[in-house]
Scaffold this active site. Structure first.
Site, mmCIF file in Angstrom:
data_model
loop_
_atom_site.group_PDB
_atom_site.id
_atom_site.type_symbol
_atom_site.label_atom_id
_atom_site.label_comp_id
_atom_site.label_asym_id
_atom_site.label_seq_id
_atom_site.Cartn_x
_atom_site.Cartn_y
_atom_site.Cartn_z
ATOM 1 N N GLU A 63 0.559 -1.231 -0.037
ATOM 2 C CA GLU A 63 0.063 -0.053 -0.065
ATOM 3 C C GLU A 63 1.386 1.766 0.047
ATOM 4 O O GLU A 63 1.547 1.479 0.930
ATOM 5 C CB GLU A 63 -1.028 -0.239 0.943
ATOM 6 N N GLU A 88 4.165 4.972 4.386
ATOM 7 C CA GLU A 88 4.236 6.631 4.451
ATOM 8 C C GLU A 88 5.091 7.138 4.905
ATOM 9 O O GLU A 88 6.511 6.423 5.545
ATOM 10 C CB GLU A 88 3.346 6.622 5.576
ATOM 11 N N ASP A 138 -2.525 12.526 -3.721
ATOM 12 C CA ASP A 138 -3.216 13.558 -3.908
ATOM 13 C C ASP A 138 -3.181 14.260 -5.378
ATOM 14 O O ASP A 138 -2.246 13.207 -6.087
ATOM 15 C CB ASP A 138 -1.251 14.745 -3.094
ATOM 16 N N LYS A 142 -4.805 21.981 -9.430
ATOM 17 C CA LYS A 142 -4.089 22.944 -9.790
ATOM 18 C C LYS A 142 -3.631 22.837 -11.793
ATOM 19 O O LYS A 142 -2.764 21.621 -11.408
ATOM 20 C CB LYS A 142 -3.503 23.859 -9.450
ATOM 21 N N ASP A 174 -10.973 10.745 -5.423
ATOM 22 C CA ASP A 174 -12.527 11.072 -4.970
ATOM 23 C C ASP A 174 -12.078 13.129 -6.467
ATOM 24 O O ASP A 174 -13.136 12.870 -5.980
ATOM 25 C CB ASP A 174 -12.828 12.112 -4.110
ATOM 26 N N THR A 244 -14.055 5.377 3.685
ATOM 27 C CA THR A 244 -13.540 6.075 5.025
ATOM 28 C C THR A 244 -14.882 7.669 5.395
ATOM 29 O O THR A 244 -15.904 7.468 4.777
ATOM 30 C CB THR A 244 -12.422 6.885 4.662
ATOM 31 N N LYS A 245 -14.456 8.057 6.447
ATOM 32 C CA LYS A 245 -15.224 9.205 6.814
ATOM 33 C C LYS A 245 -15.240 10.365 6.038
ATOM 34 O O LYS A 245 -16.318 11.035 5.974
ATOM 35 C CB LYS A 245 -14.684 9.660 8.001
ATOM 36 N N PHE A 246 -13.885 11.206 5.896
ATOM 37 C CA PHE A 246 -13.601 11.420 4.735
ATOM 38 C C PHE A 246 -14.878 11.732 3.820
ATOM 39 O O PHE A 246 -15.657 12.652 2.980
ATOM 40 C CB PHE A 246 -13.003 12.198 4.622
ATOM 41 N N GLU A 247 -14.839 10.092 2.814
ATOM 42 C CA GLU A 247 -14.925 9.585 2.344
ATOM 43 C C GLU A 247 -16.517 9.618 1.635
ATOM 44 O O GLU A 247 -17.434 10.107 1.064
ATOM 45 C CB GLU A 247 -14.825 8.145 1.818
#
Length: 265
Positions: A63, A88, A138, A142, A174, A244-247
């Site tokens: 991952e 990471e 990421d 732009k 996303d 995920t919570k954000f998703e």
């Protein structure tokens, strides 16, 4: 590849962007107490994946960019028959995932805190991985920053070289324009087969994005043929990838999420 060429490439594409973040006391304690067992040091030689997981012959999944590690921990718990090597660079995320490893007794996870490009180049043997996950890299929104996106043809070739024949590559994003870049780059890689049965048309790139005649750029530029032709598309979110919570917040607001799954031929 010479070290000079590698340095030139790593200056151009990295698997991360530096961001601020403070390591909490609990995260640092997890690094201190569990790091010696679960956090592998970067090395400029091939990693023995079986030895790294204490002799386990289970499938090995890489991952890239696990953030704070919630998804990694959930997948490792759900897929106890697989081993996961998660990369990471940010200490708070490393500490957070180590904390989750301890709390949930996840013995099938190992972490590396380093740039994933160099880990792939130096530590992962060709044709050694059973799968690769890259979730919500990421998107560099732009247009002038699109050259910094991780998913470019050269990096994809590196990923493919580390997969076994029949192994899979699973990406999720996303951001629609990045999803389409991923789709076009991966569909153009002859060693990969898109598992989707759907056909889609490119929507977020236009004629203005096509490379100029004679332009020699390492940044992704679509061709006119890619813009005009239907493309093998996306898949439904595999059940092993949690939302995920954000998703979930984004989905409730009507935002899209795109999953792509490919197999190495």
């Amino acid at each position: 590849m010479t070290s000079q060429a590698a340095e030139k490439r790593f200056d151009r594409i990295r698997s991360f962007v530096l961001r601020a973040g403070r390591t909490t006391a609990g995260q640092q304690r997890a690094i201190d107490e569990l790091g010696p067992q679960y956090l592998l040091p970067f090395q400029e030689k091939i990693l023995d994946l079986v030895a790294a997981f204490e002799g386990s012959s289970r499938p090995k999944i890489l991952e890239i960019g696990f953030g704070m590690g919630e998804t990694s921990a959930q997948i490792a718990a759900l897929r106890s028959g697989d081993d996961f090597l998660a990369i990471e660079v940010h200490p708070p995320g490393v500490g957070a995932l180590l904390k989750l490893i301890g709390e949930n007794n996840l013995t099938n996870l190992r972490l590396i805190r380093h740039d994933a490009v160099e880990v792939l180049e130096k530590m992962i043997a060709p044709s050694s991985l059973d799968g690769i996950h890259i979730y919500f890299a990421d998107p560099w929104h732009k247009k002038r920053h699109h050259k910094r996106r991780l998913i470019q043809a050269e990096f994809v070739r590196l990923l493919v070289s580390r997969l076994k024949p029949g192994a899979y590559l699973h990406l999720a994003t996303d951001w629609h324009n990045y999803a389409e870049q991923m789709l076009l780059v991966l569909n153009a890689e002859p060693a990969l087969k898109n598992t989707s049965v759907d056909q889609v048309q490119v929507e977020t790139f236009s004629e203005a994005d096509i490379a100029s005649p004679g332009e020699n750029s390492n940044e992704f530029k679509p061709t006119r043929e890619q813009l005009n032709a239907g493309q093998a598309g996306y898949v439904q979110r595999p059940s092993y990838r949690p939302v995920t919570k954000f998703e979930n917040r984004g989905l409730k607001l009507g935002h899209g999420v795109w999953d792509l799954v490919y197999l190495k031929k």
